[in-house]
Each structure stands twice: as structure tokens, then as C-alpha cells.
Write an enzyme that holds these catalytic residues in place. Structure first.
Site, short mmCIF file in Angstrom:
data_model
loop_
_atom_site.label_atom_id
_atom_site.label_comp_id
_atom_site.label_asym_id
_atom_site.label_seq_id
_atom_site.Cartn_x
_atom_site.Cartn_y
_atom_site.Cartn_z
N ASP A 147 0.86 -1.19 0.00
CA ASP A 147 0.00 0.00 0.00
C ASP A 147 0.89 1.23 0.00
O ASP A 147 1.25 1.77 1.06
CB ASP A 147 -0.93 -0.02 1.21
N ILE A 148 1.28 1.68 -1.20
CA ILE A 148 2.26 2.76 -1.31
C ILE A 148 1.66 4.06 -1.87
O ILE A 148 2.26 5.13 -1.74
CB ILE A 148 3.47 2.32 -2.16
N LYS A 149 0.50 3.98 -2.51
CA LYS A 149 -0.23 5.15 -3.01
C LYS A 149 0.68 6.17 -3.71
O LYS A 149 0.55 7.38 -3.49
CB LYS A 149 -1.01 5.82 -1.88
N ARG A 150 1.58 5.69 -4.57
CA ARG A 150 2.46 6.59 -5.30
C ARG A 150 1.72 7.15 -6.52
O ARG A 150 0.72 6.60 -6.97
CB ARG A 150 3.73 5.86 -5.75
N ASP B 152 -2.64 10.09 1.86
CA ASP B 152 -3.41 8.94 2.31
C ASP B 152 -4.44 9.42 3.33
O ASP B 152 -4.56 10.62 3.57
CB ASP B 152 -2.46 7.88 2.92
#
Lengths: 359, 359
Positions: A147-150, B152
Site C-alpha cells: 500500500d504505497i499510493k504513489r 493517504d
């Protein structure tokens, strides 16, 4: 997405455990001692540093050599190491905690989702522990969703996509296992050229990408529910883009390599998105601690009880705190045993909760 | 934003150099040898590893001990180290390259903007080089804008916000200098609760945050220019949110700690945003290689020639490739001297280009 779907069906459990450790979710006795050097340690350290050859070690050596007394040298080394490996004692504890969770749930759940922010908060040593956690989980047969949401413009997204394709010391592709992630999360705000490098990387090494569509947090509506001129909401238009971006990599179960993040806290929107995005697999956060129920999450599944995987983090990894069995005088091994037993019971309860909601 | 504004005025130059190294932007002779172990190296390595006590070193030791011949042990160690420090030789080259650029431009520009993706692509050793680059730039008196584009839900954003507030081995605040960033970029897709942890951190340690509003890449219009029911475009509504989110931390020059990213590739939109966001300082990417001109960028400034800082990455750090002076038989020092001289000339040309456009 085929590998994830097959792993889910093998375990008959469409849920994923979020590995998001924080200091208050880990029993205090699990944390190792922080760095305390004496003069003998210093001599050993200096020998070791002289054997290496990288800027960080040279920097530490310079700091030690610049100090003018043995006491000052020890102080310089301790301070420098504290700066160079901030939180090392804490993330070592996270790693022991994660292994206890993984060992306890590996035959119950198909996947884990480490949240990189929790490790990145501790600097590069945290990044090491994130990667080691992913590697250990893969070795136990689990699908690892990073879960890095880059997200960034194309040339930069291509660099972030190395999370999937990897690189080695010669700058070559590193067999797709640098961080041991099977899938990653990304942000859609940049549009097509910010997403293509990730989907290309996923295709190149049989991995997956999940783009944010409708996130689980309360404020998300401020942006994601903005109403467009044609009556659609922003997240619905992003949903159409995501379905379109994944159209050229649909697998044998009818789902593409580009999934979508849809929060369990929006069950009616999720039900509508399930219809609107027939080839897009959903990662569903927000179950449990954030308020989403199994019935809410069930809205994100298709007629074959496929099409989604539901995440729980605090509800599983923090279950030991609600067990009533924790005692502050437990040794680390006893505390970790309780963490594992509690997580396993919570993971089984979540699986059964989801299965009955899907009946 | 006061510190940034004062640094800009001290250098009389509203530009920032993007430190986004890639293998083809760095002269090949700058890269150090990749890891090649012989049996003597192995013996030294084993002694060093036995002196340490962390999961990564123990893992490497186990791999070496499990091998059943000296050759197999060397091979195991080489492979394991290549996996554990992927691209170490490359990022060491990036660090030498970055220092050459910083030394050459430090009296010309007020700030540098390292793009973390270029370092993160090489794993935790890349993260070390990112941090060392930021630290070296700060030591040379430069404002360091960490281009990390994180974002996030609230609890996770709080972990990412440690980029600003930091943490040490005891889990305490680490004096705001874990990554040596003075400001960072963030993504607005999550709304208020995904931004507040970053602005709170910035207020706590006199730093800044820049939220994406209108990015410089071609596809960005697919999402950012979506027309809303009231006729506004999405990026305009995000602009209003950003101006609002920063309202409680406006500094003495009238700009808040929450800036906005507005690409030079959208001059008319930028000019309108400058009016619409009177208390929001702009980070303006897209000048040079991406096609934005000094005149385009000048639209993002206020009547006092304040309110924005313009970034150029490839145009400065890659200037050596267009110098016509590079020879493949140069030694590393000669190549780095050319890199520095070319970067300095390009940075001065950009400064003068901006100043004449702002006349």
C-alpha cells in the site's frame, strides 16, 4: 489479477490483513533496546566502518574522528547512529510483530497489505523492514499488496514503477522482486500518463496495480463526490478512466491488472461501481475499525462472489489488546504468542463474517 | 513559507534545481564498481555481520551459512547483497553527481528539489542517498523541497508527516531533521483529513507543504480539467480547498505554509490561479525540458514579483550533455567538473531568463 483471485479461492477467504504497525499496536516488550555504545563498541564499530565504502559509513567515521576525546567520540557515534538509523529499535520490533501475525494467519488469509507509510516514518531502516516483511510474507505463500499510493508525472511514475519491476546493482531489471510486492496502490490525479508506467510494469512481471477511486476516509467526499457538469460525480469519472486504463490487460477471470480502491464505508456507491466497472477488481478498505460492515463490503462483490478483497488492519493486528489476556510482565515471546493467537481468531471471525454476508 | 521567500530574496532568484538523477543523466565513469566478492571479502563480511544484530544482517548470514561450498557461499553472499542493496553502485554515483551540482549552484539558487522516486527506485540504499543529498544541500545553505507527493487517509498521512517532524530511536520527535527536508509535496485526492496531518507537522517545525493543484503533465487535464456542475473546473475547486486549508498559517509575507503545485505548461490557468489563491505560494514545475517558458512561469508571480518558485531539473542537471565538452575517456573527477560547470551556467541563464520575464 488472476494470481490474487486464485489465492483467494484456494483459501476460500476474500480478505487481506493490513500490516500497519504503530508503537501503540505493538506490545512494548517486543521493542529491542535502542543503540547504546561504550568505548569497546566504538572500536568494533570503527573497524567495521573502515571495512565498508559508502557515503553514510564515511560520514559516520568522519564524525567520530572529528571528536577530540574518547567520551566525545562515543557521543558522536551514538548521536550519528541515532540519526542514521532513526527508530531502528522500533522497526525491529515491527518486524518481529509482523512475523508473529503472518505465521498465525498464513493458512487463513490469502494476502497481506503492508502500509509503507508506517515503515517510511522511520527512514531507510524502516524501508528495509517493510521489504523484509513483504519477503517473509511471500515466503509463507501470501500475496503481498504494497500500500504505497504513489503517483506522479510519467517519467517519475516510471521510477516508482520499479517497485514492481525492480532493479539490481547493474541497473538491470531485478526479476520483479526488489520489494517483494505482488501489487501496489497508486493515485489517479495525474491521468493516463501517470498510470501507464505502472500498468506496463504490472504486465511485464505478472503483478497488479490498484488505483484510488473512492477512499474510505470521511473528508474524501470533498473532492471525490464533486458533481460534474453531466451529473456524474468525480469518483465515477475516475472509475470510468480506471476501467478504461485496464481494458488491455483483462485476465482469465474477467478482471484486469488495474484494480480500484473502493471503501467499505460507501456501500451504495460501491454497489453502483461494481456494475459500472465490470472488469475492475476492488480492494475494499474501511471494514471494522473504520466502521464498514461485512454487509457493506459484500456490495462490492459480483454474482460469483468474486471481484473484491476486503482489508482489515487494526481489527486484526490490534486484536490482542481486546483479548483481556495481556499482562505487562509478559516476556516478548509470550506477548507475541498472544498477538498471533488474537490475530488468528480475528482473521477467522472476519472470514466467517464475510462468507455469511456473501451467502 | 517565510524562510523560503527570504532565501529566494537573498539570492534574488525565484528558481529551484530539481535533483532527479537517472542513469543516463550521470556520466558513466561516476558510477562505482558493483559488488564483487572473493573468499577473503567473504570472511571479512561474515565477521562484520556477526558484529551486527538486525534482521537483514542475520538473513544474509543464514544465506551464507546455508551454502555448502566456499564458491556457493561467495555466490550466495553476492546475490543476497545485490538483493539487499539493489543499485548501491548507481546511487553512490547519484550522490557524487548531486554534490557536484549542489557545490556548483549553491551561490546561485536558493533551493533544490530532490525527486524521491529517483532514489526510491533503488530501495532503502536509495533512500539513504536521498536523505544524504538533502542533508548536504541544507549544509550548503539551500532550502530543500522534498518532492515526495505522498497522500493517504488521516492516520496514514500522520505517518508520512514524519518526513517533516521526524522520529528517533526512542520514538520521540527528532528535531525535525530526519530527511533534512524543509518542505514536501502532497496529493489532495483524500480531502481535508489527508492534508491536516501535513500542515500540522509543518506548523510544528517551521516547514512547508505544497499540494498538487494543476500538474504539468499532458494527461493531467483528464482529471484536473473536469468541468463541475457550477462551471468551475476540478483544479479550481482543489485550488479553493488549498487556499482554505492554509488560511490559519499565513506568514509575514502574506503566504501560508500550504503552497500549490501549478505547472508552467498552463500559463493562463496559472495566471487565474494566482488571482484566485492570494495567500498560496506556487511551486512551478514544467519550465524548460517540459516546454514551459520564463514568460509562462512569470504568470504565476504576484505584483511584487513574489509568490512562486520555478523548477528546472533536466535542463540544469543534464546541461553537461549539451556542452559539447564531454569525452568518454574523462576520469570521474573531470566528468563531475563538467557537470558542475554546465549546471552552474544553466542555472545562471535560467535566473536571468526569469528576471527579464519578470521585468
Amino acid at each position: 489479477m488472476d494470481r490474487l483471485i486464485e489465492t483467494i479461492e484456494a483459501k476460500d477467504n476474500p480478505s487481506v490483513v493490513g500490516l500497519d504497525p504503530t508503537q501503540d499496536l505493538v506490545p512494548s516488550q517486543v521493542f529491542s533496546e535502542t543503540i547504546e555504545l561504550d568505548e569497546d563498541d566504538l572500536a568494533t564499530l570503527v573497524r567495521q566502518l573502515e571495512g565498508f565504502n559508502n557515503p553514510q559509513d564515511e560520514r559516520l567515521l568522519d564524525l567520530i574522528n572529528a571528536a577530540d576525546s574518547p567520551e566525545a567520540k562515543v557521543k558522536a557515534a551514538s548521536c550519528a547512529m541515532d540519526e542514521m538509523v532513526p527508530g531502528a529499535g522500533i522497526v525491529d520490533g515491527f518486524y518481529a510483530f509482523n512475523r508473529a501475525i503472518i505465521d498465525a494467519v498464513k493458512d487463513v488469509v490469502p494476502a497481506v497489505k503492508p502500509q509503507i507509510a508506517m515503515y517510511e516514518a522511520y527512514g531507510s531502516v524502516g524501508f528495509d523492514i517493510y521489504r523484509l516483511t513483504c519477503q517473509y510474507a511471500q515466503e509463507q505463500g501470501l500475496y503481498v499488496l504494497g500500500d504505497i499510493k504513489r503517483g506522479d508525472i510519467g517519467s517519475t511514475a516510471a521510477a516508482y514503477a520499479k517497485h514492481l519491476t525492480g532493479i539490481n546493482s547493474r541497473g538491470e531489471d531485478f526479476n520483479g522482486q526488489p520489494w517483494h510486492e505482488d501489487g501496489i496502490t497508486v493515485n489517479p490525479y495525474f491521468g493516463t500518463d501517470g498510470i501507464t508506467p505502472f500498468t506496463d510494469a504490472a504486465k511485464a512481471c505478472d503483478k497488479d496495480v490498484f488505483a484510488l477511486v473512492r477512499t474510505s476516509n470521511p473528508s474524501s467526499k470533498e473532492v471525490q463526490e464533486l458533481v460534474l457538469a453531466d451529473g456524474d460525480k468525480l469518483y465515477e469519472r475516475v472509475a470510468d478512466l480506471v476501467e478504461d486504463w485496464g481494458a488491455d490487460c483483462v485476465g482469465k477471470y474477467g478482471y484486469s491488472r488495474l484494480g480500484a480502491v473502493v471503501g467499505a464505508t460507501h456501500p451504495q456507491q460501491g454497489k453502483a461501481l461494481r456494475e459500472r466497472m465490470p472488469h475492475t477488481f476492488f480492494l475494499v478498505p474501511g471494514y471494522g475499525a473504520q466502521g464498514g460492515t461485512a454487509y457493506d463490503a459484500a456490495q462490492m462483490f459480483d454474482g460469483n462472489k468474486r471481484g473484491a478483497i476486503v482489508n482489515s488492519s487494526r481489527g486484526i493486528i490490534g486484536a490482542w489488546k481486546k483479548s483481556g489476556e495481556y499482562k505487562s510482565d509478559m516476556i516478548a515471546e509470550e506477548a507475541l504468542d498472544l498477538v498471533g493467537r488474537s490475530a488468528r481468531a480475528a482473521a477467522i471471525a472476519m472470514r466467517d463474517d464475510l462468507k455469511s454476508a456473501l451467502k
